[in-house]
Structure formats: structure tokens, C-alpha cells
Write a protein that holds these residues in place. Structure first.
Motif, mmCIF file in Angstrom:
data_model
loop_
_atom_site.group_PDB
_atom_site.id
_atom_site.type_symbol
_atom_site.label_atom_id
_atom_site.label_comp_id
_atom_site.label_asym_id
_atom_site.label_seq_id
_atom_site.Cartn_x
_atom_site.Cartn_y
_atom_site.Cartn_z
ATOM 1 N N ASN A 59 0.717 -1.279 0.087
ATOM 2 C CA ASN A 59 0.046 -0.023 -0.015
ATOM 3 C C ASN A 59 0.840 1.387 -0.046
ATOM 4 N N ASP A 60 1.789 1.347 -0.892
ATOM 5 C CA ASP A 60 2.723 2.495 -1.043
ATOM 6 C C ASP A 60 3.581 2.804 0.315
ATOM 7 N N PHE A 61 3.774 1.774 1.224
ATOM 8 C CA PHE A 61 4.460 1.828 2.298
ATOM 9 C C PHE A 61 5.521 1.087 1.992
ATOM 10 N N LEU A 62 6.915 1.481 2.203
ATOM 11 C CA LEU A 62 8.201 0.816 1.864
ATOM 12 C C LEU A 62 8.744 0.025 2.872
ATOM 13 N N LEU A 63 8.883 -1.264 2.737
ATOM 14 C CA LEU A 63 9.235 -2.392 3.671
ATOM 15 C C LEU A 63 10.639 -2.792 3.495
ATOM 16 N N GLY A 64 11.401 -2.679 2.392
ATOM 17 C CA GLY A 64 12.633 -2.890 2.168
ATOM 18 C C GLY A 64 13.072 -2.604 0.876
ATOM 19 N N VAL A 65 14.477 -2.508 0.754
ATOM 20 C CA VAL A 65 15.086 -2.154 -0.627
ATOM 21 C C VAL A 65 16.265 -3.178 -0.952
ATOM 22 N N ILE A 66 16.471 -3.310 -2.186
ATOM 23 C CA ILE A 66 17.820 -3.782 -2.871
ATOM 24 C C ILE A 66 18.266 -2.766 -3.703
ATOM 25 N N ALA A 67 19.666 -2.840 -3.708
ATOM 26 C CA ALA A 67 19.957 -1.840 -5.019
ATOM 27 C C ALA A 67 21.211 -2.630 -5.331
ATOM 28 N N THR A 68 21.356 -2.376 -6.962
ATOM 29 C CA THR A 68 22.727 -2.803 -7.661
ATOM 30 C C THR A 68 23.335 -1.766 -8.352
ATOM 31 N N ARG A 69 24.713 -1.876 -8.018
ATOM 32 C CA ARG A 69 25.571 -0.854 -9.070
ATOM 33 C C ARG A 69 24.954 -0.635 -10.446
ATOM 34 N N LYS A 70 24.961 0.207 -11.017
ATOM 35 C CA LYS A 70 24.633 0.675 -12.323
ATOM 36 C C LYS A 70 25.843 -0.039 -13.277
ATOM 37 N N THR A 71 26.888 -0.162 -12.929
ATOM 38 C CA THR A 71 27.962 -0.632 -13.844
ATOM 39 C C THR A 71 28.067 -2.225 -13.716
ATOM 40 N N ASP A 72 27.624 -3.187 -12.914
ATOM 41 C CA ASP A 72 27.804 -4.454 -12.803
ATOM 42 C C ASP A 72 26.638 -5.009 -11.796
ATOM 43 N N SER A 73 26.811 -6.233 -11.685
ATOM 44 C CA SER A 73 25.782 -7.155 -11.193
ATOM 45 C C SER A 73 26.287 -7.228 -9.555
ATOM 46 N N HIS A 74 26.363 -5.940 -8.941
ATOM 47 C CA HIS A 74 26.877 -6.007 -7.573
ATOM 48 C C HIS A 74 25.963 -5.343 -6.640
ATOM 49 N N ILE A 75 25.470 -6.114 -5.620
ATOM 50 C CA ILE A 75 24.304 -5.711 -4.590
ATOM 51 C C ILE A 75 25.292 -4.544 -3.742
ATOM 52 N N ALA A 76 24.646 -3.533 -3.819
ATOM 53 C CA ALA A 76 25.360 -2.206 -3.109
ATOM 54 C C ALA A 76 24.449 -1.990 -1.695
ATOM 55 N N LEU A 77 23.308 -2.154 -1.647
ATOM 56 C CA LEU A 77 22.367 -1.887 -0.496
ATOM 57 C C LEU A 77 21.200 -3.367 -0.280
ATOM 58 N N PHE A 78 21.167 -3.702 0.864
ATOM 59 C CA PHE A 78 19.985 -4.703 1.004
ATOM 60 C C PHE A 78 19.510 -4.759 2.138
ATOM 61 N N PHE A 79 18.387 -3.975 2.486
ATOM 62 C CA PHE A 79 17.818 -3.864 3.723
ATOM 63 C C PHE A 79 16.308 -3.968 3.843
ATOM 64 N N VAL A 80 15.788 -4.624 4.991
ATOM 65 C CA VAL A 80 14.318 -4.714 5.061
ATOM 66 C C VAL A 80 14.285 -4.162 6.617
ATOM 67 N N LYS A 81 13.031 -3.470 6.739
ATOM 68 C CA LYS A 81 12.685 -3.127 7.982
ATOM 69 C C LYS A 81 12.668 -3.881 9.195
ATOM 70 N N LYS A 82 12.956 -4.041 10.217
ATOM 71 C CA LYS A 82 13.085 -4.818 11.535
ATOM 72 C C LYS A 82 11.609 -5.449 11.561
ATOM 73 N N GLU A 83 10.519 -4.919 11.373
ATOM 74 C CA GLU A 83 9.280 -5.274 11.878
ATOM 75 C C GLU A 83 8.802 -6.336 10.625
ATOM 76 N N ASN A 84 9.367 -6.262 9.443
ATOM 77 C CA ASN A 84 9.133 -7.192 8.283
ATOM 78 C C ASN A 84 10.359 -8.227 8.028
ATOM 79 N N HIS A 85 11.211 -8.286 9.140
ATOM 80 C CA HIS A 85 12.095 -9.597 8.848
ATOM 81 C C HIS A 85 11.381 -10.850 8.982
#
Length: 145
Positions: A59-85
Motif C-alpha cells: 500500500n505504497d509503504f516501503l518495507l525493504g530495498v535492494i540496490a545494485t550498482r549500475k555498472t555491474d551485477s553487484h548488490i550495493a544495498l539490501f535492507f528490510v525493516k525490522k518489523e518485516n524481517h
């Protein structure tokens, strides 16, 4: 739950989520130098946008994120809110980016806290724990094949 690319307007909210989760779960394992290095990395991303970010939304509420670098297939960020673990959100985010990554190998420099999570996703260690600018990490890889 819907997974979608995070728009420029939502990036500050995503970075706030990342910072809050980092402070609670990862910062205790780092020196003040490591914490400052991570904060500088986040601030740099807000300015330069060198990553592609995807979010899990309910419902448009952000629970978690993942991010990769634009230049390659490397995960730069990967986080999920505590209450959604432990709800499968991280797994869904990861599986969402697999086909987006062009390389057959996806890499990550995992914090000590997240190593077991990455192993459960199918990652294997590439090396022992490293230390760079106060950040402790274990280089890991995932093979798409």
C-alpha cells in the motif's frame, strides 16, 4: 506486496530506511570510522545515483530495498525493516533483481550480520572477512546458472 523500481522522489525515504536498519543491526559491529564510511556512501548515492534501487511496497509503504550498482551485477544495498524481517521480503527482492542483472554472477560485500542471510539465498564466500575504511565485510557471489 509489490516490488518496483524506486523513483527519484522515493530515494530519500529508501535511504532513511537503509540508515535506520543499518544503525540497529550493523553499526554495532563497526567502528566509528566504518559507520562514517557507510553514511558517506549513502550521502554519495543521494547525490550521484550510481545505483538502481528497487523496493518492496505494501500500500505504497516501503518495507525493504535492494540496490545494485549500475555498472555491474553487484548488490550495493539490501535492507528490510525490522518489523518485516522473516516474512520473505528480502528473498522476493533478491529474486526480483536476478533477471535484471546481466552477468551470470551477482556479487556482494556482506556485512558480518548478513552473511547467513546471503548463504540462505545461495551465495558462497569468495574470501575471508575484509576491512576497508572501518567497514567489515565478506566478499560473496551468487551464480545464476
Amino acid at each position: 506486496m509489490e516490488i518496483r523500481r524506486i523513483t527519484k522522489a522515493k530515494i530519500p525515504e529508501a535511504m532513511k530506511l537503509v540508515w535506520e536498519v543499518f544503525q540497529e543491526f550493523e553499526a554495532p559491529d563497526y567502528s566509528s570510522e566504518g559507520i562514517n564510511t557507510f553514511k558517506e556512501f549513502l550521502d554519495d548515492q543521494l547525490v550521484n545515483l550510481t545505483i538502481e534501487m528497487y523496493g518492496a511496497f505494501e500500500n505504497d509503504f516501503l518495507l525493504g530495498v535492494i540496490a545494485t550498482r549500475k555498472t555491474d551485477s553487484h548488490i550495493a544495498l539490501f535492507f528490510v525493516k525490522k518489523e518485516n524481517h522473516r516474512q520473505g521480503i528480502g528473498r522476493k527482492l533478491f529474486h526480483y533483481i536476478i533477471p535484471i542483472c546481466n552477468d551470470n554472477i551477482i556479487t556482494v560485500n556482506s556485512s558480518p550480520y548478513a552473511v547467513e542471510i546471503y548463504r540462505k539465498l545461495g551465495f558462497s564466500d569468495l574470501n575471508t572477512e575484509q576491512l576497508t575504511n572501518g567497514l567489515r565485510y565478506i566478499p560473496m557471489k551468487f551464480s545464476k546458472q
